[in-house]
Design an enzyme around this catalytic site. Structure first.
Site, short mmCIF file in Angstrom:
data_model
loop_
_atom_site.label_atom_id
_atom_site.label_comp_id
_atom_site.label_asym_id
_atom_site.label_seq_id
_atom_site.Cartn_x
_atom_site.Cartn_y
_atom_site.Cartn_z
N ASN A 163 -53.22 12.35 14.83
CA ASN A 163 -54.53 11.78 15.22
C ASN A 163 -54.67 11.52 16.73
O ASN A 163 -55.78 11.46 17.23
CB ASN A 163 -54.85 10.53 14.40
N LYS B 224 -40.57 16.26 17.36
CA LYS B 224 -41.12 16.92 16.18
C LYS B 224 -42.57 16.45 15.99
O LYS B 224 -42.83 15.33 15.56
CB LYS B 224 -40.29 16.59 14.94
N GLU C 2 -44.31 2.71 14.15
CA GLU C 2 -45.74 2.37 14.32
C GLU C 2 -46.44 2.94 13.10
O GLU C 2 -46.58 4.16 12.97
CB GLU C 2 -46.31 3.02 15.59
N CYS D 139 -55.10 4.43 13.48
CA CYS D 139 -54.33 3.34 12.87
C CYS D 139 -55.02 2.01 13.15
O CYS D 139 -54.80 1.04 12.45
CB CYS D 139 -52.91 3.33 13.42
N GLU E 184 -44.96 -0.51 21.71
CA GLU E 184 -44.97 0.52 22.75
C GLU E 184 -45.89 0.05 23.86
O GLU E 184 -46.59 -0.94 23.73
CB GLU E 184 -45.45 1.86 22.15
#
Ligand code: NDP
Length: 487
Positions: free
Chosen positions: A149, A172, A245, A279, A456
């Site tokens: 996203n 990845k 997260e 999110c 973060e």
């Protein structure tokens, strides 16, 4: 066109010989073919990362910072091109796609400058002629596993701090946005990241992701994605540094004294920005009973005007969902909501634009109660549940009535409510008179409860990707014993 993995400084095919496709969600056209890698590719990448580690971790951080400054400049130079790619492969509208790239630019400049900080601290010793301090050292080889996203922003939140701290990386990306990842890595390569330091391995989470998680040579995992994947990682990674997260079920409280026009803008942006696939998306609106009816009317009138279409077309407000599975999931949740007794005010249908694409009409349910699945589960689409609150305490109880706790917001003109909400809402982020989305890169970002365990952004990104090492330097010329030599 076929795109390759980037391992040990070279663009290479997967040992599997297989590929998978990435599609434009607005028109279902294939964008490219990507390596369907397996465990062997990950092991080769880990070898490369291991070999590159000493040189990279020993390079002065300020020199690593110079590479990141060049990467930031290149991201800036390529902003339009990358933004269009995000809109094409992920589907969000162009202004938001450019915002995604801007976030990557901001993070990269911030982390580049960290090369001249990476602060530890010094303190006193309880003994004479002894010096105490902490320094930061890299973790080692880290795995960065990212969702679709925010296909440039989220990789940059992980990869830039990981690089500046001196780690080597296996990256990845989501199988829904591999081309954004390829272009992102190309920029870092052009900026001068040495071979083996950053390795891109595309392919399924179930093989590539799984090997990254389980491999003992990987010392840290930074993961953004679904709660269930996060749980699996925690259970299977062994002893590693793990940053998660995860998802959420974010709420906006609207009090009876709120400025409803501003609240309306906030709900529209929070609920339907990125087609609800953030999110931090606002999927619950907890509104005071005195203004509920009025606010619902305002919301429905505004939602009627939202235009669906390809994110690349000017004037489009809401892009497609990411893929067919997402469309089916959102559709099924609307059916669940109806069965649970919620009232659908508008929307609720999958639609095509020019006969194609995974579009879903922006949808509003009302008369919802907090126990309904549509008020508890992360739907990750343009669906909002309106819940009535009797008063401030009831609103707080209701906003906290979910397993998640990432973002939250309250609209009120009452300073007492605002300050109480800051403390009482169980979430990593609380916005006052602003929507649930809009994080800035120098502030910590992350959730509580089932939304994860990481922070973060800013200095917290540095904490995630470095070990704090404690140094005791005794220059007394004899053995001194802490806690024992007390006189
Ligand atoms: P997923 O968890 O399905 O996928 C995320 C990444 O994990 C992908 O690269 C995926 O690979 C990989 N993966 C899947 N299974 C495994 C596994 N067993 N081991 C290791 N890696 C694996 O999430 P989505 O991509 O669907 O992203 C949506 C979710 O992300 C939502 O829940 C959303 O809330 C959350 N999110 C959280 C954010 C936050 O900061 N808190 C920000 C943005 C999103 P593949 O694509 O190949 O399946």
């Amino acid at each position: 066109m076929e795109y390759l993995n980037y391992i040990n400084g070279e663009w290479v095919k997967s040992v599997s010989g297989e590929t998978f496709e990435s599609k434009n969600p607005a028109n279902e056209r294939v964008i490219g073919k990507f390596q369907k890698s397996n465990e062997e590719d990950v092991k080769v990448a880990i070898n490369a990362a291991e070999n590159a580690y000493e040189n990279w971790s020993e390079m002065p951080a300020a020199k690593r910072g110079e590479i990141l400054f060049r990467a930031a400049d290149l991201l800036m130079k390529n902003k339009q091109k990358l933004g269009k790619l995000v809109a094409t492969e992920m589907g969000k509208v162009l202004s938001e796609s450019l915002g995604d790239v801007q976030e990557a630019i901001d993070v990269t400049y911030y982390m580049a400058a960290e090369g001249r900080r990476l602060f530890g601290h010094t303190t006193t010793s309880e003994l004479r002629d002894k010096f105490c301090m902490t320094i930061r050292v890299p973790i080692g080889i880290v795995g960065c596993i990212t969702p679709w996203n925010f296909p440039t922003a989220i990789p940059s939140w992980k990869i830039m701090p990981a690089l500046i701290c001196g780690n080597t990386i296996i990256f990845k990306p989501s199988s829904d946005t591999p081309l954004c990842a390829v272009e992102f890595v190309k920029i870092l390569v052009k900026a001068g990241v040495p071979k083996g330091v950053l390795n891109l391995v595309t392919g399924p989470g179930g093989t590539v992701g799984k090997e990254i998680v389980k491999n003992k040579k990987i010392r840290g995992i930074s993961f953004t994605g679904h709660r269930n994947t996060g749980k699996w990682i925690l259970q299977n990674a062994g002893i590693k540094r793990i940053g998660l997260e995860l998802g959420s079920k974010n709420g906006i409280i609207i009090m009876d004294d709120a400025n409803l026009e501003i609240a309306l803008d906030g709900v529209i942006w929070g609920a339907f920005g990125t087609t609800g696939q953030r999110c931090t998306a606002a999927s619950r609106v907890i509104v005071h009973k005195k203004v509920k009816k009025k606010f619902e009317n305002m919301l429905v009138n505004r939602v009627k005007k939202l235009k669906l279409g390809s994110g690349l077309n000017p004037g489009v407000d809401v892009g497609p969902l990411i893929n067919k599975a997402a469309l089916e999931k959102v559709t099924s949740y609307v059916e669940i909501g109806k069965r649970e007794g919620a009232k659908l005010l508008i929307g609720g249908k999958p639609v095509k634009v020019k006969g194609k694409g995974y579009f879903f009409t922006p949808s509003i349910f009302t008369n919802c109660n907090i126990d309904m699945n549509i008020c508890q589960d992360e739907i990750f689409g343009p669906v909002v549940a309106i819940i009535e609150a009797k008063n401030f305490d009831d609103a707080i109880k209701k906003i906290n009535s979910v397993d998640y706790g990432l973002s939250s917001a309250i609209y009120t003109e009452n300073i007492r409510y605002a300050f109480k909400a800051m403390k009482k809402i169980e979430a990593g982020l609380t916005y006052i008179n602003s929507s649930t989305i809009g994080s800035e890169i120098h502030l910590p970002f992350g959730g509580v409860k089932q939304s994860g365990n990481a922070r973060e952004g800013g200095i917290h990104g540095i904490d995630e990707f470095s070990e704090i090492k404690t140094i005791y330097f005794d220059y007394s010329g004899r053995l001194q014993k802490a806690q024992i030599d007390t006189s």
